[in-house]
Motif scaffolding. Structure first.
Motif, PDB file in Angstrom:
ATOM      1  N   SER A 193     -10.743   9.006   4.541  1.00 25.41           N
ATOM      2  CA  SER A 193     -10.651  10.455   4.708  1.00 25.41           C
ATOM      3  C   SER A 193     -10.183  10.799   6.123  1.00 25.41           C
ATOM      4  O   SER A 193      -9.915   9.902   6.940  1.00 25.41           O
ATOM      5  CB  SER A 193     -12.024  11.087   4.479  1.00 25.41           C
ATOM      6  N   HIS A 194     -10.191  12.106   6.435  1.00 19.97           N
ATOM      7  CA  HIS A 194      -9.844  12.539   7.796  1.00 19.97           C
ATOM      8  C   HIS A 194     -10.946  12.191   8.798  1.00 19.97           C
ATOM      9  O   HIS A 194     -10.768  12.405  10.006  1.00 19.97           O
ATOM     10  CB  HIS A 194      -9.529  14.043   7.832  1.00 19.97           C
ATOM     11  N   PHE A 246       0.852  -1.192   0.000  1.00 18.24           N
ATOM     12  CA  PHE A 246       0.000   0.000   0.000  1.00 18.24           C
ATOM     13  C   PHE A 246       0.894   1.249   0.000  1.00 18.24           C
ATOM     14  O   PHE A 246       1.691   1.431   0.925  1.00 18.24           O
ATOM     15  CB  PHE A 246      -0.909   0.009   1.229  1.00 18.24           C
ATOM     16  N   LEU A 247       0.720   2.091  -1.008  1.00 20.96           N
ATOM     17  CA  LEU A 247       1.530   3.320  -1.089  1.00 20.96           C
ATOM     18  C   LEU A 247       0.742   4.540  -0.627  1.00 20.96           C
ATOM     19  O   LEU A 247       1.320   5.580  -0.310  1.00 20.96           O
ATOM     20  CB  LEU A 247       2.012   3.541  -2.525  1.00 20.96           C
ATOM     21  N   GLY A 248      -0.566   4.420  -0.640  1.00 19.60           N
ATOM     22  CA  GLY A 248      -1.424   5.499  -0.176  1.00 19.60           C
ATOM     23  C   GLY A 248      -2.769   4.915   0.163  1.00 19.60           C
ATOM     24  O   GLY A 248      -3.236   3.977  -0.499  1.00 19.60           O
ATOM     25  N   THR A 249      -3.395   5.420   1.218  1.00 21.82           N
ATOM     26  CA  THR A 249      -4.686   4.874   1.654  1.00 21.82           C
ATOM     27  C   THR A 249      -5.661   6.014   1.972  1.00 21.82           C
ATOM     28  O   THR A 249      -6.599   5.841   2.747  1.00 21.82           O
ATOM     29  CB  THR A 249      -4.499   3.978   2.903  1.00 21.82           C
ATOM     30  N   GLY A 250      -5.406   7.197   1.371  1.00 20.46           N
ATOM     31  CA  GLY A 250      -6.234   8.366   1.643  1.00 20.46           C
ATOM     32  C   GLY A 250      -7.311   8.579   0.590  1.00 20.46           C
ATOM     33  O   GLY A 250      -7.294   7.986  -0.482  1.00 20.46           O
ATOM     34  N   ASP A 251      -8.256   9.451   0.922  1.00 23.70           N
ATOM     35  CA  ASP A 251      -9.302   9.815  -0.030  1.00 23.70           C
ATOM     36  C   ASP A 251      -8.757  10.859  -1.008  1.00 23.70           C
ATOM     37  O   ASP A 251      -7.542  11.086  -1.072  1.00 23.70           O
ATOM     38  CB  ASP A 251     -10.562  10.302   0.700  1.00 23.70           C
ATOM     39  N   ARG A 273      -2.100  10.144   5.394  1.00 25.08           N
ATOM     40  CA  ARG A 273      -2.474   9.237   4.309  1.00 25.08           C
ATOM     41  C   ARG A 273      -2.307   9.926   2.962  1.00 25.08           C
ATOM     42  O   ARG A 273      -2.922  10.966   2.713  1.00 25.08           O
ATOM     43  CB  ARG A 273      -3.945   8.803   4.458  1.00 25.08           C
ATOM     44  N   LEU A 274      -1.454   9.341   2.110  1.00 25.45           N
ATOM     45  CA  LEU A 274      -1.319   9.833   0.736  1.00 25.45           C
ATOM     46  C   LEU A 274      -2.498   9.297  -0.078  1.00 25.45           C
ATOM     47  O   LEU A 274      -3.225   8.408   0.376  1.00 25.45           O
ATOM     48  CB  LEU A 274       0.011   9.364   0.148  1.00 25.45           C
ATOM     49  N   ARG A 275      -2.676   9.836  -1.268  1.00 22.31           N
ATOM     50  CA  ARG A 275      -3.799   9.416  -2.100  1.00 22.31           C
ATOM     51  C   ARG A 275      -3.641   7.923  -2.458  1.00 22.31           C
ATOM     52  O   ARG A 275      -2.532   7.415  -2.638  1.00 22.31           O
ATOM     53  CB  ARG A 275      -3.888  10.273  -3.366  1.00 22.31           C
ATOM     54  N   SER A 276      -4.792   7.240  -2.590  1.00 23.46           N
ATOM     55  CA  SER A 276      -4.789   5.769  -2.684  1.00 23.46           C
ATOM     56  C   SER A 276      -4.055   5.240  -3.916  1.00 23.46           C
ATOM     57  O   SER A 276      -4.315   5.667  -5.052  1.00 23.46           O
ATOM     58  CB  SER A 276      -6.226   5.252  -2.686  1.00 23.46           C
ATOM     59  N   MET A 322      -8.510  13.992  -1.124  1.00 22.14           N
ATOM     60  CA  MET A 322      -7.706  15.117  -0.640  1.00 22.14           C
ATOM     61  C   MET A 322      -6.521  14.683   0.206  1.00 22.14           C
ATOM     62  O   MET A 322      -5.679  15.494   0.566  1.00 22.14           O
ATOM     63  CB  MET A 322      -8.588  16.086   0.148  1.00 22.14           C
ATOM     64  N   GLY A 323      -6.479  13.425   0.578  1.00 19.08           N
ATOM     65  CA  GLY A 323      -5.409  12.958   1.456  1.00 19.08           C
ATOM     66  C   GLY A 323      -5.620  13.455   2.880  1.00 19.08           C
ATOM     67  O   GLY A 323      -6.542  14.227   3.166  1.00 19.08           O
ATOM     68  N   VAL A 324      -4.779  12.970   3.775  1.00 18.55           N
ATOM     69  CA  VAL A 324      -4.847  13.386   5.187  1.00 18.55           C
ATOM     70  C   VAL A 324      -3.425  13.752   5.617  1.00 18.55           C
ATOM     71  O   VAL A 324      -2.525  12.924   5.453  1.00 18.55           O
ATOM     72  CB  VAL A 324      -5.384  12.241   6.071  1.00 18.55           C
ATOM     73  N   PRO A 325      -3.185  14.990   6.143  1.00 24.01           N
ATOM     74  CA  PRO A 325      -4.186  15.994   6.495  1.00 24.01           C
ATOM     75  C   PRO A 325      -4.745  16.726   5.272  1.00 24.01           C
ATOM     76  O   PRO A 325      -4.114  16.800   4.237  1.00 24.01           O
ATOM     77  CB  PRO A 325      -3.379  16.974   7.360  1.00 24.01           C
TER      78      PRO A 325
END
Ligand SMILES: O=c1ccn([C@@H]2O[C@@H]3COP(=O)(O)O[C@H]3[C@H]2O)c(=O)[nH]1
Length: 259
Positions: A229-230, A6-11, A36-39, A13-16
């Motif tokens: 997401s956040h 997994f390189l990114g697991t964010g929505d 969390r970077l973008r998925s 906009m990413g987190v924060p």
């Protein structure tokens, strides 16, 4: 053994989120576990690597891996958070005099071509509507509902009887769209929130409570939630079954294909 990293697991906009000072964003900002970077994820096989989506955090994701080159990308859908790294990869190919290959259903390329009309000088676009093979994996896309954001594709991967699926952006799947989620050893599913309070017509991704209903039907053996997401605190201890894990950056999963 093949691996999924997994390189990114964010929505999207990413987190924060830039504008937000909620406790999750503040914890992420201080270098915490919620950053969390973008998925995106990397499938590593003996034949090489296949990147699943190439969003705006692609450079940071490559640097995190210490990886200098990339040859193949598989795209789920042509939204900014899944394709905005393609022009950066194009530039890297230009400077290293190399070429890459992007795999996606034909309709996805229509939007990518409109958005980034120069990419095909260095990146070959290969439609995979009828499925594709890579690293011994039979890979099949299918269209999934993405709520107010239209459509996305999910992918089912099968090798030596081991089956898993990558479905980061989906909601309200029809019975037909749920079918490829049955009989899986592993499912990677997008869940933006634990419980999303927004109006249903404004939604585009499952929340965890809805996802649990889907899991009760499809019964995958192992599940990783991504695209969070956040609204999700990775340390909140949500009431989730033991076989469900919130994925985090550089989590590496072995794909037990018996090789
Ligand atoms: O036609 C479109 C529609 C949307 N988008 C992006 O995908 C994101 C999906 O989640 P969001 O709704 O929070 O934000 C959206 C945008 O960042 C895009 O690139 N092209």
């Amino acid at each position: 053994m093949d691996q999924l990293i997994f390189l990114g697991t964010g929505d999207s906009m990413g987190v924060p989120r830039v504008y937000c000072t909620c406790p999750v964003c503040q914890e992420a900002r201080s270098g915490g576990r919620n950053r969390r970077l973008r998925s995106s994820a990397l499938l590593r096989t003996a034949e090489g690597e296949l990147l699943l989506d190439c969003g705006p955090d692609w450079v940071e994701q490559m640097e995190g891996l210490g990886q200098r080159t990339l040859t193949r990308v598989l795209v789920t859908h042509p939204h900014h958070d899944h394709i905005a790294g393609l022009p950066e990869w194009f530039d890297a190919c230009r400077w290293t005099r190399s070429r890459g290959t992007v795999f996606a259903p034909g309709i996805v390329f229509e939007t990518i071509r409109r958005q980034y009309p120069w990419l095909e000088k260095k990146l070959a676009f290969v439609p995979n509507d009828g499925g594709m093979e890579f690293g011994g994996w039979q890979i099949t896309p299918w269209e999934v509902c993405h709520g107010k954001n239209g459509y996305s594709f999910a992918y089912r991967f099968v090798k030596n009887g081991y089956a898993w699926a990558y479905c980061p952006d989906a909601i309200h799947l029809t019975e037909k769209q749920k079918k490829p989620l049955h009989g899986l050893n592993m499912l990677v599913l997008g869940t933006n929130f634990y419980k999303e309070e927004a109006r249903v017509e404004s939604r585009s991704v499952y929340d965890m409570k809805e996802a649990l209903e889907l899991l009760a039907e499809a019964k995958p053996q192992r599940v990783y939630f991504t695209h969070m997401s956040h609204g999700v605190d990775i340390d909140a201890g949500y009431p989730l079954p033991e076989h469900v894990t919130l994925a985090s950056r550089e989590l590496t999963v072995s794909l037990r294909t018996g090789e």
